[in-house]
Design an enzyme around this catalytic site. Structure first.
Site, PDB file in Angstrom:
ATOM      1  N   ARG A 143       1.469 -26.094  -9.097  1.00  0.00           N
ATOM      2  CA  ARG A 143       2.521 -26.210 -10.093  1.00  0.00           C
ATOM      3  C   ARG A 143       2.451 -25.129 -11.152  1.00  0.00           C
ATOM      4  O   ARG A 143       3.434 -24.831 -11.808  1.00  0.00           O
ATOM      5  CB  ARG A 143       2.557 -27.542 -10.788  1.00  0.00           C
ATOM      6  CG  ARG A 143       1.500 -28.498 -10.595  1.00  0.00           C
ATOM      7  CD  ARG A 143       1.700 -29.765 -11.349  1.00  0.00           C
ATOM      8  NE  ARG A 143       2.979 -29.859 -11.988  1.00  0.00           N
ATOM      9  CZ  ARG A 143       3.239 -29.384 -13.204  1.00  0.00           C
ATOM     10  NH1 ARG A 143       2.311 -28.725 -13.850  1.00  0.00           N
ATOM     11  NH2 ARG A 143       4.435 -29.547 -13.728  1.00  0.00           N
ATOM     12  N   ARG A 148     -10.196 -25.846  -6.335  1.00  0.00           N
ATOM     13  CA  ARG A 148      -9.126 -25.300  -7.171  1.00  0.00           C
ATOM     14  C   ARG A 148      -9.652 -24.894  -8.540  1.00  0.00           C
ATOM     15  O   ARG A 148      -9.080 -24.036  -9.200  1.00  0.00           O
ATOM     16  CB  ARG A 148      -8.019 -26.345  -7.366  1.00  0.00           C
ATOM     17  CG  ARG A 148      -7.400 -26.822  -6.088  1.00  0.00           C
ATOM     18  CD  ARG A 148      -6.186 -27.652  -6.329  1.00  0.00           C
ATOM     19  NE  ARG A 148      -5.205 -26.904  -7.129  1.00  0.00           N
ATOM     20  CZ  ARG A 148      -3.958 -27.315  -7.341  1.00  0.00           C
ATOM     21  NH1 ARG A 148      -3.570 -28.453  -6.851  1.00  0.00           N
ATOM     22  NH2 ARG A 148      -3.136 -26.596  -8.051  1.00  0.00           N
ATOM     23  N   ILE A 197      -2.317 -38.255 -22.652  1.00  0.00           N
ATOM     24  CA  ILE A 197      -1.517 -37.106 -22.220  1.00  0.00           C
ATOM     25  C   ILE A 197      -0.806 -37.362 -20.894  1.00  0.00           C
ATOM     26  O   ILE A 197       0.401 -37.137 -20.775  1.00  0.00           O
ATOM     27  CB  ILE A 197      -2.413 -35.833 -22.084  1.00  0.00           C
ATOM     28  CG1 ILE A 197      -3.194 -35.574 -23.366  1.00  0.00           C
ATOM     29  CG2 ILE A 197      -1.581 -34.645 -21.635  1.00  0.00           C
ATOM     30  CD1 ILE A 197      -2.367 -35.104 -24.538  1.00  0.00           C
ATOM     31  N   ARG A 220       4.892 -34.831 -14.242  1.00  0.00           N
ATOM     32  CA  ARG A 220       4.809 -33.444 -14.704  1.00  0.00           C
ATOM     33  C   ARG A 220       6.179 -32.763 -14.825  1.00  0.00           C
ATOM     34  O   ARG A 220       6.473 -31.790 -14.160  1.00  0.00           O
ATOM     35  CB  ARG A 220       3.892 -32.623 -13.799  1.00  0.00           C
ATOM     36  CG  ARG A 220       2.573 -33.246 -13.452  1.00  0.00           C
ATOM     37  CD  ARG A 220       1.576 -33.312 -14.594  1.00  0.00           C
ATOM     38  NE  ARG A 220       1.110 -32.029 -15.044  1.00  0.00           N
ATOM     39  CZ  ARG A 220       0.084 -31.360 -14.516  1.00  0.00           C
ATOM     40  NH1 ARG A 220      -0.533 -31.853 -13.478  1.00  0.00           N
ATOM     41  NH2 ARG A 220      -0.302 -30.209 -15.021  1.00  0.00           N
ATOM     42  N   ASN A 235      -7.565 -22.131 -16.342  1.00  0.00           N
ATOM     43  CA  ASN A 235      -6.285 -22.340 -17.034  1.00  0.00           C
ATOM     44  C   ASN A 235      -5.910 -21.188 -17.948  1.00  0.00           C
ATOM     45  O   ASN A 235      -4.791 -21.132 -18.442  1.00  0.00           O
ATOM     46  CB  ASN A 235      -6.298 -23.672 -17.789  1.00  0.00           C
ATOM     47  CG  ASN A 235      -6.260 -24.838 -16.811  1.00  0.00           C
ATOM     48  OD1 ASN A 235      -6.016 -24.646 -15.620  1.00  0.00           O
ATOM     49  ND2 ASN A 235      -6.540 -26.026 -17.300  1.00  0.00           N
ATOM     50  N   ILE A 239       9.373 -30.482 -16.354  1.00  0.00           N
ATOM     51  CA  ILE A 239       9.372 -29.153 -17.015  1.00  0.00           C
ATOM     52  C   ILE A 239      10.539 -29.030 -17.983  1.00  0.00           C
ATOM     53  O   ILE A 239      10.944 -27.926 -18.349  1.00  0.00           O
ATOM     54  CB  ILE A 239       9.417 -28.009 -15.979  1.00  0.00           C
ATOM     55  CG1 ILE A 239      10.682 -28.085 -15.128  1.00  0.00           C
ATOM     56  CG2 ILE A 239       8.173 -27.977 -15.123  1.00  0.00           C
ATOM     57  CD1 ILE A 239      10.992 -26.772 -14.416  1.00  0.00           C
ATOM     58  N   CYS A 269       2.462 -34.470  -9.399  1.00  0.00           N
ATOM     59  CA  CYS A 269       1.154 -34.350  -8.736  1.00  0.00           C
ATOM     60  C   CYS A 269       0.447 -35.687  -8.922  1.00  0.00           C
ATOM     61  O   CYS A 269       1.006 -36.633  -9.473  1.00  0.00           O
ATOM     62  CB  CYS A 269       0.351 -33.195  -9.348  1.00  0.00           C
ATOM     63  SG  CYS A 269      -0.297 -33.586 -10.954  1.00  0.00           S
TER      64      CYS A 269
HETATM   65  C1  EPZ Z   1      -1.980 -27.709 -18.646  1.00  0.00           C
HETATM   66  O1  EPZ Z   1      -1.038 -28.417 -17.862  1.00  0.00           O
HETATM   67  C2  EPZ Z   1      -3.227 -27.591 -17.793  1.00  0.00           C
HETATM   68  N1  EPZ Z   1      -2.938 -26.823 -16.587  1.00  0.00           N
HETATM   69  C3  EPZ Z   1      -3.742 -28.981 -17.417  1.00  0.00           C
HETATM   70  O2  EPZ Z   1      -4.967 -28.814 -16.708  1.00  0.00           O
HETATM   71  C4  EPZ Z   1      -4.032 -29.758 -18.695  1.00  0.00           C
HETATM   72  O3  EPZ Z   1      -4.414 -31.082 -18.351  1.00  0.00           O
HETATM   73  C5  EPZ Z   1      -2.776 -29.807 -19.579  1.00  0.00           C
HETATM   74  O4  EPZ Z   1      -2.305 -28.451 -19.831  1.00  0.00           O
HETATM   75  C6  EPZ Z   1      -3.023 -30.485 -20.920  1.00  0.00           C
HETATM   76  O5  EPZ Z   1      -4.043 -29.824 -21.599  1.00  0.00           O
HETATM   77  C7  EPZ Z   1      -2.901 -25.463 -16.658  1.00  0.00           C
HETATM   78  O6  EPZ Z   1      -3.087 -24.877 -17.707  1.00  0.00           O
HETATM   79  C8  EPZ Z   1      -2.607 -24.736 -15.387  1.00  0.00           C
HETATM   80  P1  EPZ Z   1       1.351 -29.929 -20.675  1.00  0.00           P
HETATM   81  P2  EPZ Z   1       0.507 -28.505 -18.362  1.00  0.00           P
HETATM   82  O7  EPZ Z   1       2.651 -29.246 -20.484  1.00  0.00           O
HETATM   83  O8  EPZ Z   1       0.873 -27.253 -19.058  1.00  0.00           O
HETATM   84  C9  EPZ Z   1       4.440 -33.553 -20.682  1.00  0.00           C
HETATM   85  C10 EPZ Z   1      -6.520 -29.136 -14.982  1.00  0.00           C
HETATM   86  O9  EPZ Z   1      -7.144 -30.149 -14.611  1.00  0.00           O
HETATM   87  N2  EPZ Z   1       5.457 -32.518 -20.445  1.00  0.00           N
HETATM   88  O10 EPZ Z   1       0.568 -29.654 -21.929  1.00  0.00           O
HETATM   89  O11 EPZ Z   1       1.334 -28.959 -17.230  1.00  0.00           O
HETATM   90  C11 EPZ Z   1       3.510 -33.697 -19.489  1.00  0.00           C
HETATM   91  O12 EPZ Z   1       4.065 -34.580 -18.534  1.00  0.00           O
HETATM   92  C12 EPZ Z   1      -5.051 -29.239 -15.332  1.00  0.00           C
HETATM   93  O13 EPZ Z   1      -7.023 -27.985 -15.121  1.00  0.00           O
HETATM   94  C13 EPZ Z   1       6.798 -32.876 -20.495  1.00  0.00           C
HETATM   95  O14 EPZ Z   1       7.143 -34.036 -20.721  1.00  0.00           O
HETATM   96  O15 EPZ Z   1       0.402 -29.686 -19.435  1.00  0.00           O
HETATM   97  C14 EPZ Z   1       2.258 -34.261 -20.111  1.00  0.00           C
HETATM   98  O16 EPZ Z   1       2.431 -35.653 -20.283  1.00  0.00           O
HETATM   99  C15 EPZ Z   1      -4.515 -30.654 -15.108  1.00  0.00           C
HETATM  100  N3  EPZ Z   1       7.740 -31.922 -20.265  1.00  0.00           N
HETATM  101  C16 EPZ Z   1       2.235 -33.591 -21.494  1.00  0.00           C
HETATM  102  O17 EPZ Z   1       3.566 -33.124 -21.726  1.00  0.00           O
HETATM  103  C17 EPZ Z   1       7.404 -30.609 -20.020  1.00  0.00           C
HETATM  104  O18 EPZ Z   1       8.297 -29.766 -19.863  1.00  0.00           O
HETATM  105  C18 EPZ Z   1       1.296 -32.400 -21.592  1.00  0.00           C
HETATM  106  O19 EPZ Z   1       1.609 -31.512 -20.531  1.00  0.00           O
HETATM  107  C19 EPZ Z   1       6.025 -30.261 -19.979  1.00  0.00           C
HETATM  108  C20 EPZ Z   1       5.074 -31.238 -20.207  1.00  0.00           C
END
Ligand code: EPZ
Length: 427
Positions: A99, A405, A335, A128, A23, A130, A123
């Protein structure tokens, strides 16, 4: 599709090398788009997601050269040259497979003043969205429209203005995207309630090495002065705190002792504290962490949270480990909305886990029996491997492409510390 077979019951013992963080790699690689000079990344993990991201960069016109590493070495050196980009579009067929491709959005706006990126879609663990990526980019001057499954972004006049944005909830990816866009904006930017994960710190450190001006690194408020241009750099990817935490659970669930070579304790404090609370012995070493469990494990109560809280990426692995605890543990996943896909598979091995909404009650103590199980997502598949290491008899984990992955040469690392584990092709 390959399967992984495990015959459980062996205590693990020995030294296990921790690879570069997936990550971190996935947010460091797109930084190459921000300069026309070469970016060399060391300690890059040999993972499917890293390869996919390399292909995406090639699609944009950047070259990615893997420099000589021996096959037996963990990690690789990759030099990315984005001197002349030929496209600013990340197509659906690439983004839907990974993603994290959305992380080219910020750098492309920063470098080209425009971008067209497919919406990533959901996923296994959640839908997820954005929306926070888009709101943050708009706040620093991007103009965005979402049509037909794509985000089209542009910077008026070809360069972002900079600005101020306060995240309503912490988002790792959205923080990464807006930071990568802000570092070459015309003016300054202030990002509040930014994610503080170690991978964000790694990103900021790389960007500073490339000439960016970022204050507040590691805190929830990042203050960025835009630069006209960034230069190339050579940078080593941080060690993978989730891989290290996963193998710490392997030591705990088998009653063994592992030295996690290269693990950085400061990145995984919440994980280590939870292990100690569960009765595991943790020793911080000069070059890693030693984890050992020679007695019964104790049940604990855990809730996932953004860093420095307990990582959601460790929840499935802890659930498997806590199947060996004497008593009931309570896990709450705050989360993601669907991150208990491993529960029905663990139940096939005899696990007693009751899920109600975001909370899972894990009743430890029942004997685990090997069974054919199916991986559903990256961290869920690791929980099945962990349970297999402790179960009597043979466990067969299918759909192991999920594992590939995020875990570099998993069966090799586990074989070397005493696991009876092998990968078999289904032809
Ligand atoms: C990153 O995902 C990691 N992936 C994830 O790891 C990790 O679980 C996650 O951060 C939380 O620590 C990478 O770094 C590639 P978020 P990310 O945006 O950035 C919501 C693994 O197993 N959200 O912090 O997608 C979202 O739905 C993966 O290695 C919105 O609502 O996570 C979630 O509920 C899985 N709108 C929460 O925020 C947005 O625009 C946290 O998501 C973005 C996110």
């Amino acid at each position: 599709m390959d399967r992984i077979l495990i015959r459980g019951g062996h205590r693990l013992a020995g030294r296990l090398p921790i690879s570069g963080a997936k990550n971190a790699a996935l947010t460091l690689m797109p930084c190459a788009l921000l300069t026309d000079e070469p970016l060399t990344l060391r300690n890059l993990p040999r993972l499917a997601d890293v390869d996919s991201f390399g292909h995406l960069l090639n699609q944009l016109g950047a070259s990615t050269a893997i420099e000589g590493t021996r096959p037996e070495d963990f990690g690789r050196v990759m030099t990315i040259r984005a001197g002349k980009l030929t496209s600013s579009e990340a197509p659906y067929d690439i983004v839907r497979k990974m993603r994290a491709s959305i992380l080219v959005l910020g750098p492309l706006i920063g470098r080209c003043g425009e971008a067209r990126v497919s919406l990533p879609g959901g996923c296994a663990i959640g839908n997820r969205p954005i929306d926070l990526h888009l709101k943050a980019l708009e706040a620093i001057g991007a103009e965005l429209e979402t049509t037909a499954g794509y985000v089209r972004a542009s910077a008026p006049g070809g360069r972002l203005s900079g600005g101020r944005y306060r995240f309503p909830v912490v988002s790792v990816g959205a923080t990464e995207n807006v930071v990568m866009a802000a570092v070459t904006a015309r003016g300054g930017s202030v990002i509040e309630n930014a994610a503080r994960e170690p991978e964000i710190v790694d990103l900021c450190r790389l960007l500073v090495a490339m000439g960016a001006a970022i204050d507040g690194i590691g805190t929830e408020t990042l203050t960025i002065e835009g630069r006209d241009r960034l230069h190339g750099a050579t940078y080593a990817v941080m060690p993978d705190r989730i891989e290290a935490g996963s193998y710490a659970c392997a030591a705990a669930i088998t009653g063994g002792t592992l030295e996690l070579a290269g693990a950085r304790a400061a990145d995984m404090r919440a994980t280590l504290d939870a292990l100690v609370e569960a009765g595991v012995t943790v020793e911080e070493l000069a070059d890693g962490v030693r984890v050992s469990a020679d007695g019964p494990l104790r049940p604990i109560t855990l809730s996932t949270a953004p860093f420095p809280g307990f990582a959601t990426d460790m929840q499935a692995q802890f659930m498997a480990m806590l199947l060996r605890a004497e008593g009931a543990s309570v896990l709450t996943e705050t989360i993601f909305e669907n991150r208990y896909m491993h529960v029905p598979e663990l139940a096939r091995m005899g696990a007693d886990v009751q899920v109600s909404g975001r909370t899972a009650v894990v009743r430890g103590g029942a004997a685990l029996a090997g069974a054919p199980v199916m991986a559903t997502d990256l961290r869920a598949s690791m929980s099945l491997i962990l349970a297999g290491l402790a179960a009597a008899g043979e466990t067969s984990v299918s759909r192991v492409y999920h594992l590939d992955r995020g875990y570099e040469r998993l069966e090799e690392k586990l074989q070397a510390v005493g696991a009876d584990i092998e990968r078999v092709g289904d032809g």
